[in-house]
Design a protein around this motif. Sequence first.
Motif, PDB file in Angstrom:
ATOM      1  N   ASP B  31      10.944   4.011 -12.181  1.00 59.11           N
ATOM      2  CA  ASP B  31      12.361   3.581 -12.555  1.00 59.11           C
ATOM      3  C   ASP B  31      12.171   2.758 -13.418  1.00 59.11           C
ATOM      4  O   ASP B  31      12.884   1.331 -13.416  1.00 59.11           O
ATOM      5  N   TYR B  32      11.006   1.201 -13.032  1.00 63.11           N
ATOM      6  CA  TYR B  32      11.074   0.546 -13.132  1.00 63.11           C
ATOM      7  C   TYR B  32       9.247   0.399 -14.016  1.00 63.11           C
ATOM      8  O   TYR B  32       8.644   0.638 -13.536  1.00 63.11           O
ATOM      9  N   LEU B  34       7.034  -3.093 -16.537  1.00 61.11           N
ATOM     10  CA  LEU B  34       6.829  -4.391 -16.348  1.00 61.11           C
ATOM     11  C   LEU B  34       5.406  -4.129 -17.452  1.00 61.11           C
ATOM     12  O   LEU B  34       4.733  -3.911 -17.803  1.00 61.11           O
ATOM     13  N   TYR B  36       2.203  -7.328 -18.272  1.00 61.74           N
ATOM     14  CA  TYR B  36       1.510  -7.854 -17.978  1.00 61.74           C
ATOM     15  C   TYR B  36       0.689  -8.768 -19.348  1.00 61.74           C
ATOM     16  O   TYR B  36       0.112  -7.847 -19.789  1.00 61.74           O
ATOM     17  N   SER B  93       6.534   1.362 -11.253  1.00 62.75           N
ATOM     18  CA  SER B  93       7.087   1.648 -10.458  1.00 62.75           C
ATOM     19  C   SER B  93       7.603   2.598 -10.299  1.00 62.75           C
ATOM     20  O   SER B  93       8.719   2.450 -10.765  1.00 62.75           O
ATOM     21  N   PHE B  94       8.227   3.440  -9.103  1.00 62.79           N
ATOM     22  CA  PHE B  94       8.482   4.285  -8.256  1.00 62.79           C
ATOM     23  C   PHE B  94       9.414   3.028  -7.776  1.00 62.79           C
ATOM     24  O   PHE B  94       9.981   2.106  -6.782  1.00 62.79           O
ATOM     25  N   TYR B  95      10.943   3.367  -7.700  1.00 62.02           N
ATOM     26  CA  TYR B  95      12.203   3.256  -6.746  1.00 62.02           C
ATOM     27  C   TYR B  95      11.996   2.623  -5.481  1.00 62.02           C
ATOM     28  O   TYR B  95      12.348   1.559  -5.267  1.00 62.02           O
ATOM     29  N   GLY B  98       8.458  -0.557  -4.868  1.00 58.36           N
ATOM     30  CA  GLY B  98       7.821  -1.537  -5.575  1.00 58.36           C
ATOM     31  C   GLY B  98       6.566  -2.617  -6.034  1.00 58.36           C
ATOM     32  O   GLY B  98       6.426  -3.413  -6.573  1.00 58.36           O
ATOM     33  N   GLY B  99       6.281  -2.379  -4.208  1.00 52.22           N
ATOM     34  CA  GLY B  99       4.714  -3.204  -4.757  1.00 52.22           C
ATOM     35  C   GLY B  99       3.624  -2.441  -5.368  1.00 52.22           C
ATOM     36  O   GLY B  99       2.717  -2.940  -5.522  1.00 52.22           O
ATOM     37  N   LYS B 100       3.964  -1.044  -5.398  1.00 52.66           N
ATOM     38  CA  LYS B 100       2.722  -0.491  -5.932  1.00 52.66           C
ATOM     39  C   LYS B 100       2.587  -0.141  -7.558  1.00 52.66           C
ATOM     40  O   LYS B 100       3.325   0.551  -7.939  1.00 52.66           O
ATOM     41  N   LEU B 101       2.255  -1.357  -7.997  1.00 49.79           N
ATOM     42  CA  LEU B 101       2.271  -0.714  -9.593  1.00 49.79           C
ATOM     43  C   LEU B 101       0.880   0.175 -10.271  1.00 49.79           C
ATOM     44  O   LEU B 101      -0.454  -0.340  -9.840  1.00 49.79           O
ATOM     45  N   PHE B 103      -0.962   0.346 -13.645  1.00 46.27           N
ATOM     46  CA  PHE B 103      -0.932  -0.047 -15.018  1.00 46.27           C
ATOM     47  C   PHE B 103      -2.010   0.944 -15.262  1.00 46.27           C
ATOM     48  O   PHE B 103      -2.441   1.602 -15.123  1.00 46.27           O
TER      49      PHE B 103
END
Lengths: 111, 113
Positions: B31-32, B34, B36, B93-95, B98-101, B103
Amino acid sequence: ETGVTQSPTHLIKTRGQQVTLRCSSQSGHNTVSWYQQALGQGPQFIFQYYREEENGRGNFPPRFSGLQFPNYSSELNVNALELDDSALYLCASSSNRRELFFGEGSRLTVL
Amino acid sequence: DQQVKQNSPSLSVQEGRISILNCDYTNSMFDYFLWYKKYPAEGPTFLISISSIKDKNEDGRFTVFLNKSAKHLSLHIVPSQPGDSAVYFCAASFYNQGGKLIFGQGTELSVKP
């Protein structure tokens, strides 16, 4: 405002040894995550700590362990080092937002 | 099982032109997203993000587009500058994690003067 800092920046160990990597999170951030980045790959999630408790873990064996301290700084410990543990270890911190802010990493070489 | 994929290991663009970096994902529960940027001997630097409820987010020269039906996102850099030369990673990442990206493998962008 201080960013995420990691130490040491480089280190060399031999197979079977143990290593401790350290991370100071960005001011105001209460969550710390650790990632392993092998050469030519994207970072892989190891685990996350929130308020001193492990709060999520990736596909890494139990010889990868961690701690978070009351000031939100953190340690990553790896026991019984293997050659494949050679990588860049990244620490990231975050607050309530979804963006993580990374340190410069600790480059571990296992011989 | 690579849930986030960047199929182009490298991209070369002329200064002033548009750079388009692509990323595909397989898990519709993300759901998110990013982007980098990473220079050698440095940690990844956050660039821009987008929530799954949006299809576009803009920040200066950087725009991220999200196509949920195609499970595809892209990063546009306009105009490209030599200082943009770096490795770019997309992440998802999942809802409630959040700290688990997760890549992708990264795309190395080279912007030539």
